[in-house]
Design a protein around this motif. Structure first.
Motif, PDB file in Angstrom:
ATOM      1  N   VAL A 175       0.742  -1.058   0.379  1.00  0.00           N
ATOM      2  CA  VAL A 175       0.228  -0.322   0.103  1.00  0.00           C
ATOM      3  C   VAL A 175       0.917   1.438   0.112  1.00  0.00           C
ATOM      4  N   VAL A 176       1.924   0.810   0.559  1.00  0.00           N
ATOM      5  CA  VAL A 176       2.807   2.333   1.319  1.00  0.00           C
ATOM      6  C   VAL A 176       2.958   2.417  -0.391  1.00  0.00           C
ATOM      7  N   THR A 177       4.066   1.804  -0.858  1.00  0.00           N
ATOM      8  CA  THR A 177       4.664   1.826  -2.161  1.00  0.00           C
ATOM      9  C   THR A 177       3.855   2.280  -3.219  1.00  0.00           C
ATOM     10  N   HIS A 178       2.296   1.827  -3.303  1.00  0.00           N
ATOM     11  CA  HIS A 178       1.819   1.962  -4.594  1.00  0.00           C
ATOM     12  C   HIS A 178       1.310   3.141  -4.338  1.00  0.00           C
ATOM     13  N   PHE A 179       1.018   3.371  -3.496  1.00  0.00           N
ATOM     14  CA  PHE A 179       0.429   5.280  -3.214  1.00  0.00           C
ATOM     15  C   PHE A 179       1.033   5.803  -1.830  1.00  0.00           C
ATOM     16  N   PRO A 180       2.367   6.911  -2.370  1.00  0.00           N
ATOM     17  CA  PRO A 180       3.164   7.719  -1.837  1.00  0.00           C
ATOM     18  C   PRO A 180       2.660   8.540  -0.775  1.00  0.00           C
ATOM     19  N   GLU A 181       1.456   9.141  -1.159  1.00  0.00           N
ATOM     20  CA  GLU A 181       0.339  10.128  -0.136  1.00  0.00           C
ATOM     21  C   GLU A 181       0.328   9.273   1.507  1.00  0.00           C
ATOM     22  N   VAL A 182       0.392   7.817   1.425  1.00  0.00           N
ATOM     23  CA  VAL A 182      -0.251   6.306   2.640  1.00  0.00           C
ATOM     24  C   VAL A 182       1.515   6.779   3.417  1.00  0.00           C
ATOM     25  N   ASN A 183       1.407   7.903   4.656  1.00  0.00           N
ATOM     26  CA  ASN A 183       2.120   7.578   5.336  1.00  0.00           C
ATOM     27  C   ASN A 183       2.315   6.604   6.384  1.00  0.00           C
ATOM     28  N   PHE A 212      -2.820  12.053   6.362  1.00  0.00           N
ATOM     29  CA  PHE A 212      -2.972  11.243   4.701  1.00  0.00           C
ATOM     30  C   PHE A 212      -3.966  11.844   4.242  1.00  0.00           C
ATOM     31  N   PRO A 213      -3.971  12.736   3.591  1.00  0.00           N
ATOM     32  CA  PRO A 213      -2.241  11.947   2.373  1.00  0.00           C
ATOM     33  C   PRO A 213      -1.385  12.811   3.002  1.00  0.00           C
ATOM     34  N   GLN A 214      -0.659  12.385   3.036  1.00  0.00           N
ATOM     35  CA  GLN A 214       1.001  12.615   3.606  1.00  0.00           C
ATOM     36  C   GLN A 214       1.686  13.983   2.750  1.00  0.00           C
ATOM     37  N   VAL A 215       2.396  14.556   3.740  1.00  0.00           N
ATOM     38  CA  VAL A 215       2.516  16.252   2.552  1.00  0.00           C
ATOM     39  C   VAL A 215       4.622  16.263   3.073  1.00  0.00           C
ATOM     40  N   ASN A 216       4.743  15.832   2.256  1.00  0.00           N
ATOM     41  CA  ASN A 216       6.094  16.361   2.058  1.00  0.00           C
ATOM     42  C   ASN A 216       7.206  17.004   1.733  1.00  0.00           C
ATOM     43  N   ASP A 217       8.126  17.469   1.383  1.00  0.00           N
ATOM     44  CA  ASP A 217       9.103  18.358   1.419  1.00  0.00           C
ATOM     45  C   ASP A 217       9.655  17.809   0.455  1.00  0.00           C
ATOM     46  N   TYR A 218       9.357  16.558  -0.435  1.00  0.00           N
ATOM     47  CA  TYR A 218      10.153  16.005  -1.144  1.00  0.00           C
ATOM     48  C   TYR A 218       9.537  16.325  -2.632  1.00  0.00           C
ATOM     49  N   ASN A 219       9.310  15.515  -4.021  1.00  0.00           N
ATOM     50  CA  ASN A 219       7.833  15.943  -5.475  1.00  0.00           C
ATOM     51  C   ASN A 219       7.309  14.029  -4.962  1.00  0.00           C
ATOM     52  N   THR A 220       6.367  13.988  -4.429  1.00  0.00           N
ATOM     53  CA  THR A 220       5.673  12.775  -4.408  1.00  0.00           C
ATOM     54  C   THR A 220       4.649  13.487  -5.849  1.00  0.00           C
ATOM     55  N   PRO A 221       4.455  11.871  -6.629  1.00  0.00           N
ATOM     56  CA  PRO A 221       4.015  12.186  -7.757  1.00  0.00           C
ATOM     57  C   PRO A 221       2.718  12.855  -8.139  1.00  0.00           C
ATOM     58  N   SER A 222       1.833  12.803  -7.413  1.00  0.00           N
ATOM     59  CA  SER A 222       0.284  14.127  -8.316  1.00  0.00           C
ATOM     60  C   SER A 222       1.789  15.352  -7.270  1.00  0.00           C
TER      61      SER A 222
END
Length: 115
Positions: free
Chosen positions: A54-62, A73-83
């Protein structure tokens, strides 16, 4: 230990967030449809392999949010998520170049205007 009822709620939230059916979600995370059905009904507990898929296929899932509800959720990252990358690319398409300036090592430069 993972609280199964709360895990099911978080799993349903993920499925709804991505606007997927249980079958489509199963296909995305590469598990059998019956596995998702058994998880959602509370018959089975999630395996480590399932959680990692799940966390591999959906990067926004912490991971910590999925397992115990801590985080967001959705996880907010400093790096670029696909979305986030897709959103930036769409914004870039709206912009137009108006001027290009090229600086040379000898201190000179050239300016190119759109007009």
């Amino acid at each position: 230990m993972v609280n199964s009822e709360e895990f099911i709620k978080r799993l349903e939230k993920i499925i709804n967030y991505y606007d997927l059916t249980a079958a489509a979600f199963a296909e995305k995370v590469e598990v059998q449809r019956s596995s998702i059905s058994h998880l959602l009904s509370g018959r089975n507990k999630p395996s480590l392999e399932f959680v990692l898929k799940v966390v591999t296929h959906f990067p926004e899932v912490n991971l910590y949010w999925l397992l115990n509800g801590k985080g967001s959720f959705p996880q907010v990252n400093d790096y670029n998520t696909p979305s986030a990358t897709i959103k930036k690319e769409k914004e870039a398409l709206k912009k137009e170049v108006s001027k290009v300036i090229i600086f040379y090592t000898d201190g000179t430069f050239e300016t190119f205007d759109k007009n």
